[in-house]
Design a protein around this motif. Structure first.
Motif, PDB file in Angstrom:
ATOM      1  N   GLU B 153       1.283  -1.339   0.166  1.00 29.01           N
ATOM      2  CA  GLU B 153      -0.200  -0.391  -0.257  1.00 29.01           C
ATOM      3  C   GLU B 153       0.594   1.509   0.077  1.00 29.01           C
ATOM      4  O   GLU B 153       0.497   2.428  -1.001  1.00 29.01           O
ATOM      5  CB  GLU B 153      -0.439   0.127   1.156  1.00 29.01           C
ATOM      6  CG  GLU B 153      -2.188  -0.649   1.142  1.00 29.01           C
ATOM      7  CD  GLU B 153      -3.239  -1.577   1.878  1.00 29.01           C
ATOM      8  OE1 GLU B 153      -2.598  -1.071   3.076  1.00 29.01           O
ATOM      9  OE2 GLU B 153      -3.583  -2.282   2.662  1.00 29.01           O
ATOM     10  N   GLN B 154       2.282   1.244   1.131  1.00 28.91           N
ATOM     11  CA  GLN B 154       2.818   2.559   0.585  1.00 28.91           C
ATOM     12  C   GLN B 154       3.867   2.582  -0.641  1.00 28.91           C
ATOM     13  O   GLN B 154       3.216   3.762  -1.235  1.00 28.91           O
ATOM     14  CB  GLN B 154       4.010   2.053   2.140  1.00 28.91           C
ATOM     15  CG  GLN B 154       5.464   3.663   2.203  1.00 28.91           C
ATOM     16  CD  GLN B 154       4.233   4.461   2.270  1.00 28.91           C
ATOM     17  OE1 GLN B 154       3.385   5.140   3.590  1.00 28.91           O
ATOM     18  NE2 GLN B 154       4.664   5.880   1.415  1.00 28.91           N
ATOM     19  N   LEU B 155       4.021   1.505  -0.987  1.00 28.89           N
ATOM     20  CA  LEU B 155       4.947   1.681  -2.643  1.00 28.89           C
ATOM     21  C   LEU B 155       4.139   1.595  -3.556  1.00 28.89           C
ATOM     22  O   LEU B 155       4.438   2.685  -4.203  1.00 28.89           O
ATOM     23  CB  LEU B 155       6.083   0.542  -2.043  1.00 28.89           C
ATOM     24  CG  LEU B 155       6.820   0.759  -2.834  1.00 28.89           C
ATOM     25  CD1 LEU B 155       7.758   1.891  -3.269  1.00 28.89           C
ATOM     26  CD2 LEU B 155       8.660  -0.892  -2.795  1.00 28.89           C
ATOM     27  N   GLY B 156       2.821   0.477  -3.843  1.00 31.65           N
ATOM     28  CA  GLY B 156       1.934   0.689  -4.787  1.00 31.65           C
ATOM     29  C   GLY B 156       1.194   1.370  -4.625  1.00 31.65           C
ATOM     30  O   GLY B 156       0.068   1.362  -5.835  1.00 31.65           O
ATOM     31  N   GLY B 157       0.631   2.140  -3.779  1.00 34.03           N
ATOM     32  CA  GLY B 157      -0.828   2.572  -3.881  1.00 34.03           C
ATOM     33  C   GLY B 157      -1.479   1.797  -3.254  1.00 34.03           C
ATOM     34  O   GLY B 157      -2.493   2.493  -2.528  1.00 34.03           O
ATOM     35  N   ARG B 158      -1.876   0.546  -3.168  1.00 36.89           N
ATOM     36  CA  ARG B 158      -2.378  -0.422  -2.528  1.00 36.89           C
ATOM     37  C   ARG B 158      -2.376  -1.667  -3.028  1.00 36.89           C
ATOM     38  O   ARG B 158      -1.502  -2.289  -4.100  1.00 36.89           O
ATOM     39  CB  ARG B 158      -3.930  -0.543  -4.056  1.00 36.89           C
ATOM     40  CG  ARG B 158      -4.228  -1.074  -5.135  1.00 36.89           C
ATOM     41  CD  ARG B 158      -4.823  -0.362  -5.786  1.00 36.89           C
ATOM     42  NE  ARG B 158      -5.117  -0.565  -7.266  1.00 36.89           N
ATOM     43  CZ  ARG B 158      -6.245  -0.030  -7.807  1.00 36.89           C
ATOM     44  NH1 ARG B 158      -6.949   0.678  -7.501  1.00 36.89           N
ATOM     45  NH2 ARG B 158      -5.923  -0.081  -9.546  1.00 36.89           N
ATOM     46  N   PRO B 162      -1.533  -3.398  -7.447  1.00 34.15           N
ATOM     47  CA  PRO B 162      -0.768  -1.628  -7.263  1.00 34.15           C
ATOM     48  C   PRO B 162      -0.521  -0.421  -8.912  1.00 34.15           C
ATOM     49  O   PRO B 162      -0.425  -1.199 -10.044  1.00 34.15           O
ATOM     50  CB  PRO B 162       0.848  -1.861  -6.678  1.00 34.15           C
ATOM     51  CG  PRO B 162       0.540  -3.244  -6.142  1.00 34.15           C
ATOM     52  CD  PRO B 162      -0.547  -4.124  -7.163  1.00 34.15           C
ATOM     53  N   ARG B 172       6.316   7.333  -8.582  1.00 34.39           N
ATOM     54  CA  ARG B 172       6.908   8.018  -7.467  1.00 34.39           C
ATOM     55  C   ARG B 172       7.428   6.853  -7.024  1.00 34.39           C
ATOM     56  O   ARG B 172       7.283   5.824  -6.513  1.00 34.39           O
ATOM     57  CB  ARG B 172       5.394   8.896  -6.750  1.00 34.39           C
ATOM     58  CG  ARG B 172       5.685   9.237  -5.721  1.00 34.39           C
ATOM     59  CD  ARG B 172       4.869  10.380  -4.882  1.00 34.39           C
ATOM     60  NE  ARG B 172       4.868  11.101  -3.729  1.00 34.39           N
ATOM     61  CZ  ARG B 172       5.222  10.356  -2.495  1.00 34.39           C
ATOM     62  NH1 ARG B 172       5.293   8.890  -2.402  1.00 34.39           N
ATOM     63  NH2 ARG B 172       5.311  10.614  -1.393  1.00 34.39           N
TER      64      ARG B 172
END
Lengths: 280, 451
Positions: B153-158, B162, B172
C-alpha cells in the motif's frame, strides 16, 4: 447450526482474477470479528465447509442472506449458475469491475473471439466460451453494484456493515476529482498537463493515482453521466493520441455502456492537425 | 467399501486455492489409472488482447491475471519489456522493486500458510474454525500478512493491483521518512515470522516425496526472486543436490519448457524437456536455500529442513508450509534491510524508449517461476505476448503427486480408503502446491462410480 442466528454470507466467483474476493481476506483486522456477526456459508477461497445439502452445481442450495458476486459471465454454464445464485440469495451485491462492467476480459466484445481462441490454444475446439464477457446485471437483478478493479476494502466493509444494519450502503457516486480535492492533491492535469480520467471516473479508490503523480486510468469505471466530449477533448489537449484515448477507455471497464461514444469522439479529434492544439 | 474393482472419483471444485479446478481420478483393481487436475476456469485471453496495446501497458494489464500475485506479473512484465528495449533498471529503483515484491511475498505466502494450508493439518474447514483453538497463531498470521500489505500500500498505492509500477521504475519514489512506519511494523513481523516457522514445524507431516526435476531462478549469492537465471535441479537429486543444478538461460526457456493443450483443462500443461517438473517453494529452497538471510536459514535448520549449503533438499510437498514460512522470514528480513539502507533515486524511473525487438524475463512469483515474452514494433505496439504462469507448469507434477499419494494410500497397510478419505487426501495434495488457478482453478466435489 439451528441455533445460529447470524445472517449467512456467500461469496461467488465468475471470470476474474479473484482479487475482489481476496479483498475480504485482506480485512486482516476485521476478518475474525466479522465472522462473529456473519456466518460464512459459502466461500470457496476461504473454506472447504459446505452446506450439508450442497449439490455439485457449485452453487449450493442456500438460501443465503447476502451473496457477493465477483467476476463476469463468459460461459453458458455461468448463465445458468448466476440465475441459480440469484434464486437462492436474499440480497445480491456485485463486487468489482468484472461483475459490474464485464472486466478486462470484455475486450473480447470488440474482437473476433475465434481469433482470440486460436491465438492462445492449439485446439480451440476444446474451449467452451461465449463470444462476450458481460456484467452480472445483464442476466439477473442486482441489489447493489460495488465498483473498482479491484474494489476498495473500506467500501466493501461499508457494504457489509450496511447490510447488517439493514440500510443502503453509503457509497457516493461522485468523481475521482472530489477525492483528489479532499486528499489535498494538486490537480496533475492543471499543474503538469498530465492526462487524467479523474473527471469522468467513479470515486472509491481515494484518488490514488494522482497522489502518486500518475493520471487516473479509470479502474473504477464511469461516473453516472460522464461528459465524455469534454474529457476526450482535454485528453487530446494533454497530448494523448487517438489510439491512446481509445486504449485508456478500453481497458478494465471496456464494456461500460457509458464509454460507447468514445471511439467516435477519439476519431473526431484526430481530424484536427496536432499543430492547432493549444500550446501549454 | 472396497478399494478393489474400478472406481472413478470426480472432484468438481477445489476449495482454499485461488481460482477454479476439479479433479478426476480413476482406480482399476487398486491401481490409480489416471489422475487429472481439471482446470475449468474460463479463459480470459490475456495473451490475445495484449497484442495491439502499447509497450507501457503490460504491467497494468497482466497484473489483472491474478489478484493474489499482481506484483509478480508487474515485475516480470517490466523486465521483459525493458530487456526488449535494451534498458536495465538498477540501483535504488531495483531495490524498491524488490521491496514491493517482498511485500507481495509476505502477504501471499502468509495467506497461503494461515488461511489456505494450515487448516488441513488440524482438520478444520477454514481459518475461522482454526482460530477457535489456534487463535494466537491465526492472529499472528494476519499480522504478518498485514505487514506485507502495508508495504504494497505504501509503495504500490494499494495491495491488489498496485498503481505505482511502470516500465523503467515507479511513478513516484517514496521519501525515506515514508518507509519508517513500515520498518517498525516489519520488526514485529520478523519475530512473528520466526514464531510461525516454529509453529508449522511442529505439524504432523505425512510421508511423501516429489522426486521429479525442480525449476527455480538462481542468482549465486542471493535467494533469487527477481533476478538470476532459470536453473534446473535434476530428478531425484537431494543428497548432493548442489552439484546437479543446470542453467537454462531465459532466452532458451521456450526451447525447454513446452506448453501443450490437454482436453480436460483450460490451462496449458508445461513440460520441461519432455518431463513434468515442479516450480515453487520446494524448488527455490533446493536451488537457492543456502543464500537465505541468516536468520531465516537458522530458522530453517531448527525447523528440520536441513542445511541447504550441504545439499539438503526438501521434497515432501506437505512440508512446503515450513519452506513458505522460512521464505516469509527471509522476505521480512530483506525488506527491513532495503528500508534501512534506502537512499531515494534521483528520478523515479528511467526512460524506456521502444524499438522493434523481442524481450523475455522470468521471476519467482510466490507460487513459482513466471515467464513473459513480448515482441513489439518500432513504436512500441505489441505484436506478440507469451505468458507461462507457475500453475500451468506445476499442473503435470501435481497430477503425478496425486497419483503417487493415492497409490501409496491404496497400497499401504490399514483399512481400505473410502471415498471421503481419498477426497481429503487429494485436496490436501493439491493445496500443498498452492496452485493459483485463476492464473491458469476452487473446490473439489466428489462423485464416485464403482465397477
Amino acid at each position: 447450526m439451528d441455533s445460529d442466528v447470524r445472517p449467512s454470507l456467500a461469496v461467488w466467483t465468475f471470470a476474474s482474477c479473484d482479487g475482489c474476493q481476496l479483498t475480504l481476506l485482506d480485512c486482516e483486522d476485521e476478518l475474525l470479528p466479522l465472522t462473529g456477526r456473519l456466518r460464512i456459508a459459502h466461500f470457496l477461497e476461504m473454506s472447504t465447509a459446505e452446506d450439508s445439502q450442497e449439490p455439485a452445481t457449485l452453487a449450493g442450495t442456500g438460501p443465503y442472506d447476502l451473496s457477493l458476486v465477483e467476476g463476469s459471465v463468459t460461459t453458458a454454464e455461468d448463465v445458468q449458475r448466476i440465475h441459480h445464485i440469484r434464486r437462492i440469495s436474499r440480497r445480491l451485491v456485485t463486487i468489482g469491475a468484472c461483475a459490474t462492467a464485464g472486466g478486462v476480459q470484455a475486450l473480447r466484445n470488440f474482437a473476433d473471439v475465434e481469433a482470440f481462441r486460436a491465438a492462445v490454444y492449439a485446439s480451440p475446439e476444446y474451449i467452451a466460451t461465449l463470444d462476450t464477457s458481460t456484467p452480472i446485471s445483464t442476466h439477473v437483478p442486482v441489489d447493489f453494484e460495488l465498483r473498482g478493479c479491484p474494489i476498495d476494502r473500506g467500501q466493501l466493509l461499508e457494504v457489509i456493515t450496511a447490510f447488517l444494519a439493514g440500510r443502503r450502503p453509503n457509497i457516493s457516486g461522485h468523481s475521482v476529482c472530489f477525492e483528489c480535492k479532499r486528499r489535498g492533491t494538486t490537480c496533475i492535469t492543471v499543474a503538469h498537463g498530465t492526462p487524467c480520467l479523474g473527471p469522468v471516473t467513479h470515486a472509491g479508490c481515494g484518488a490514488l493515482c494522482p497522489a502518486y503523480g500518475r493520471g487516473c486510468y479509470g479502474c473504477f469505471g464511469p461516473v453516472a453521466q460522464p461528459n465524455l466530449e469534454s474529457m476526450v477533448s482535454q485528453l487530446r489537449h494533454d497530448g494523448m493520441s487517438e489510439r491512446d484515448v481509445l486504449r485508456v477507455f478500453r481497458t478494465f471497464n471496456a464494456a461500460s455502456p457509458e464509454y460507447a461514444p468514445v471511439p467516435g469522439l477519439a476519431a473526431q479529434g484526430s481530424t484536427e492537425p496536432p499543430a492547432e492544439e493549444e500550446p501549454r | 467399501m472396497s478399494h478393489r474393482g474400478s472406481r472413478v472419483l470426480r472432484l468438481d471444485a477445489l476449495a482454499r486455492v485461488e481460482g477454479e479446478a476439479g479433479l478426476h481420478l480413476t482406480v482399476h483393481d487398486g491401481t490409480v489409472a489416471e489422475a487429472r487436475l481439471r482446470i475449468y476456469e474460463p479463459p480470459r485471453f490475456f495473451e490475445a488482447f495484449l497484442v495491439g496495446r502499447g509497450h507501457g501497458e503490460p504491467p497494468d494489464i497482466t497484473s489483472r491475471i491474478c489478484g493474489i500475485c499482481p506484483v509478480a506479473y508487474q515485475m516480470t512484465a517490466c523486465q521483459a519489456v525493458e530487456r526488449a528495449c535494451g534498458v536495465t533498471v538498477g540501483g535504488p529503483l531495483a531495490e524498491l522493486r524488490r521491496l514491493l515484491y517482498y511485500g507481495e511475498w509476505i502477504e501471499s505466502q502468509s495467506l497461503h500458510i494461515h488461511l489456505l494450508h494450515a487448516p488441513d493439518f488440524f482438520g478444520h474447514p477454514s481459518a475461522v474454525e482454526l482460530a477457535r483453538d489456534q487463535r494466537g497463531a491465526v492472529e499472528r498470521g494476519l499480522r504478518i500478512k498485514q505487514a506485507g500489505n502495508a508495504i504494497m500500500e505504501q509503495l504500490g498505492g494499494r495491495a491488489i493491483h498496485p498503481i505505482n509500477v511502470r516500465i523503467g521504475g515507479f511513478y513516484r519514489a517514496p521519501a525515506p521518512a515514508e518507509l519508517v512506519p513500515l520498518a517498525e511494523r516489519l520488526r514485529r513481523a520478523h519475530d512473528d515470522a520466526l514464531e510461525t516457522v516454529r509453529w508449522v514445524s511442529g505439524f504432523d507431516f505425512p510421508d511423501a516425496a516429489y522426486d521429479g526435476p525442480l525449476l527455480a531462478m538462481r542468482d549465486p549469492g542471493r535467494y533469487a526472486i527477481d533476478s538470476g537465471t532459470p536453473a534446473v535441479m535434476a530428478a531425484g537429486a537431494g543428497s548432493n543436490g548442489a552439484t546437479s543444478v543446470g542453467a537454462l538461460p531465459v532466452e532458451e526457456f521456450e526451447h525447454h519448457v513446452v506448453e501443450r493443450q490437454v482436453p480436460h483443462s483450460t490451462a496449458l500443461v508445461s513440460e520441461l524437456d519432455g518431463h513434468h517438473y515442479l516450480t515453487g517453494s520446494l524448488a527455490r529452497y533446493a536451488i537457492s536455500g543456502q543464500w537465505l538471510h541468516p536468520s531465516a536459514l537458522e530458522a530453517a535448520r531448527e525447523a528440520g529442513l536441513g542445511d541447504p549449503a550441504t545439499g539438503a533438499v526438501c521434497r515432501n510437498p506437505f512440508r512446503s508450509i515450513i519452506v513458505r514460512a522460512v521464505e516469509v522470514a527471509h522476505a521480512v528480513a530483506e525488506a527491513l534491510r532495503i528500508i534501512d539502507a534506502y537512499e531515494p533515486p534521483s528520478r523515479p524511473y528511467v526512460e524506456v524508449p521502444p524499438r522493434s525487438a523481442t524481450g523475455c524475463a522470468a521471476t519467482e512469483a510466490p507460487r513459482g517461476l513466471l515467464y513473459h515474452r513480448y515482441a513489439m514494433d518500432a513504436d512500441g505496439t505489441l505484436t506478440l505476448a507469451r505468458i507461462v504462469p507457475p500453475t500451468a507448469q506445476n499442473q503435470a507434477a501435481i497430477e503425478d503427486d496425486l497419483r503417487r499419494q493415492v497409490q501409496s494410500r491404496l497400497d499401504g497397510p490399514g483399512e481400505p480408503a473410502d471415498d471421503e478419505e481419498l477426497t481429503a487426501l487429494c485436496e490436501r495434495a493439491v493445496r500443498n502446491h498452492d496452485p493459483c488457478i485463476s492464473c491458469s482453478a476452487h473446490f473439489l466435489d466428489l462423485t464416485v462410480e464403482r465397477g
